[in-house]
Design a protein around this motif. Structure first.
Motif, PDB file in Angstrom:
ATOM      1  N   TYR A 114      -4.630  -2.094  -7.521  1.00  0.00           N
ATOM      2  CA  TYR A 114      -3.579  -1.122  -7.080  1.00  0.00           C
ATOM      3  C   TYR A 114      -3.610  -0.977  -5.673  1.00  0.00           C
ATOM      4  O   TYR A 114      -4.680  -0.951  -4.800  1.00  0.00           O
ATOM      5  N   ALA A 115      -2.606  -0.619  -5.229  1.00  0.00           N
ATOM      6  CA  ALA A 115      -2.228  -0.210  -3.688  1.00  0.00           C
ATOM      7  C   ALA A 115      -1.263   0.690  -3.562  1.00  0.00           C
ATOM      8  O   ALA A 115      -0.284   0.846  -4.336  1.00  0.00           O
ATOM      9  N   GLU A 116      -1.232   1.546  -2.506  1.00  0.00           N
ATOM     10  CA  GLU A 116      -0.386   2.664  -2.321  1.00  0.00           C
ATOM     11  C   GLU A 116       0.357   2.465  -1.206  1.00  0.00           C
ATOM     12  O   GLU A 116       0.002   2.084  -0.141  1.00  0.00           O
ATOM     13  N   VAL A 117       1.570   2.005  -1.432  1.00  0.00           N
ATOM     14  CA  VAL A 117       2.578   1.516  -0.471  1.00  0.00           C
ATOM     15  C   VAL A 117       3.765   2.616  -0.375  1.00  0.00           C
ATOM     16  O   VAL A 117       4.495   2.703  -1.251  1.00  0.00           O
ATOM     17  N   ASN A 118       4.172   3.258   0.880  1.00  0.00           N
ATOM     18  CA  ASN A 118       5.110   4.416   1.041  1.00  0.00           C
ATOM     19  C   ASN A 118       5.183   5.156  -0.160  1.00  0.00           C
ATOM     20  O   ASN A 118       6.262   5.463  -0.787  1.00  0.00           O
ATOM     21  N   GLY A 119       4.005   5.643  -0.625  1.00  0.00           N
ATOM     22  CA  GLY A 119       3.962   6.734  -1.458  1.00  0.00           C
ATOM     23  C   GLY A 119       4.231   6.303  -3.040  1.00  0.00           C
ATOM     24  O   GLY A 119       4.276   6.928  -3.874  1.00  0.00           O
ATOM     25  N   GLN A 120       3.960   4.868  -3.192  1.00  0.00           N
ATOM     26  CA  GLN A 120       4.380   4.348  -4.513  1.00  0.00           C
ATOM     27  C   GLN A 120       3.165   3.620  -4.782  1.00  0.00           C
ATOM     28  O   GLN A 120       2.589   2.859  -4.297  1.00  0.00           O
ATOM     29  N   ARG A 121       2.796   3.686  -6.071  1.00  0.00           N
ATOM     30  CA  ARG A 121       1.292   3.017  -6.412  1.00  0.00           C
ATOM     31  C   ARG A 121       1.961   1.802  -7.166  1.00  0.00           C
ATOM     32  O   ARG A 121       2.540   1.650  -8.122  1.00  0.00           O
ATOM     33  N   LEU A 122       1.251   0.590  -6.415  1.00  0.00           N
ATOM     34  CA  LEU A 122       1.821  -0.761  -7.051  1.00  0.00           C
ATOM     35  C   LEU A 122       0.616  -1.300  -7.741  1.00  0.00           C
ATOM     36  O   LEU A 122      -0.730  -1.086  -7.270  1.00  0.00           O
ATOM     37  N   HIS A 123       0.993  -2.125  -8.804  1.00  0.00           N
ATOM     38  CA  HIS A 123      -0.287  -3.035  -9.552  1.00  0.00           C
ATOM     39  C   HIS A 123       0.196  -4.193  -9.142  1.00  0.00           C
ATOM     40  O   HIS A 123       1.257  -4.836  -8.907  1.00  0.00           O
TER      41      HIS A 123
END
Length: 132
Positions: A114-123
């Motif tokens: 998981y990564a946090e990108v521009n306030g969004q949690r991405l899988h």
């Protein structure tokens, strides 16, 4: 050699004959000094023969081992051998009955991240190692 004949047997869909030849080739390679790349190639061919015999769990283990050996040999991510082994592994993972998966017959093929990108949690998922 034996592996070349086995490849022809696989092409003719004579998987049992190919498997016997590859098993003998594996016995001959069971010596110190054989490169991980060479062992990975043999594992990949064994995965193909096992897949043809619909022994999907065994084939998946061999394809996974091939990728591990290609990692050990430091093959680049865009290497044809690695790409073919990853492709057959994906096919096999999709072919393996869900009941076998539920019983833990195989390990998860992908690692979840998981990564946090521009306030969004991405899988995202990954397999293997090294540069893309």
């Amino acid at each position: 050699g034996l592996e070349d004949i086995a490849v022809m047997q696989i092409a003719m869909e004579k998987y049992a004959e190919a498997l016997a030849l590859l098993a003998e080739a594996e016995r001959q390679l069971d010596a110190p000094g054989v490169s991980p790349r060479r062992r990975g190639i043999l594992d990949f061919k064994l995965a193909e023969a096992l897949s043809g015999l619909e022994r999907f769990a065994d084939a998946e283990r061999r394809a996974r081992r091939a990728l591990e050996r290609f990692d050990e040999a430091r093959l680049p991510a865009d290497d044809d051998l690695r790409a073919h082994a990853a492709l057959i592994l994906g096919f096999l993972a999709a072919s393996l009955p869900s009941s076998a998966r539920a019983q833990g017959a195989t390990k998860a093929m992908f690692q979840d991240h998981y990564a946090e990108v521009n306030g969004q949690r991405l899988h995202y998922a990954s397999i293997g190692q090294g540069p893309l």
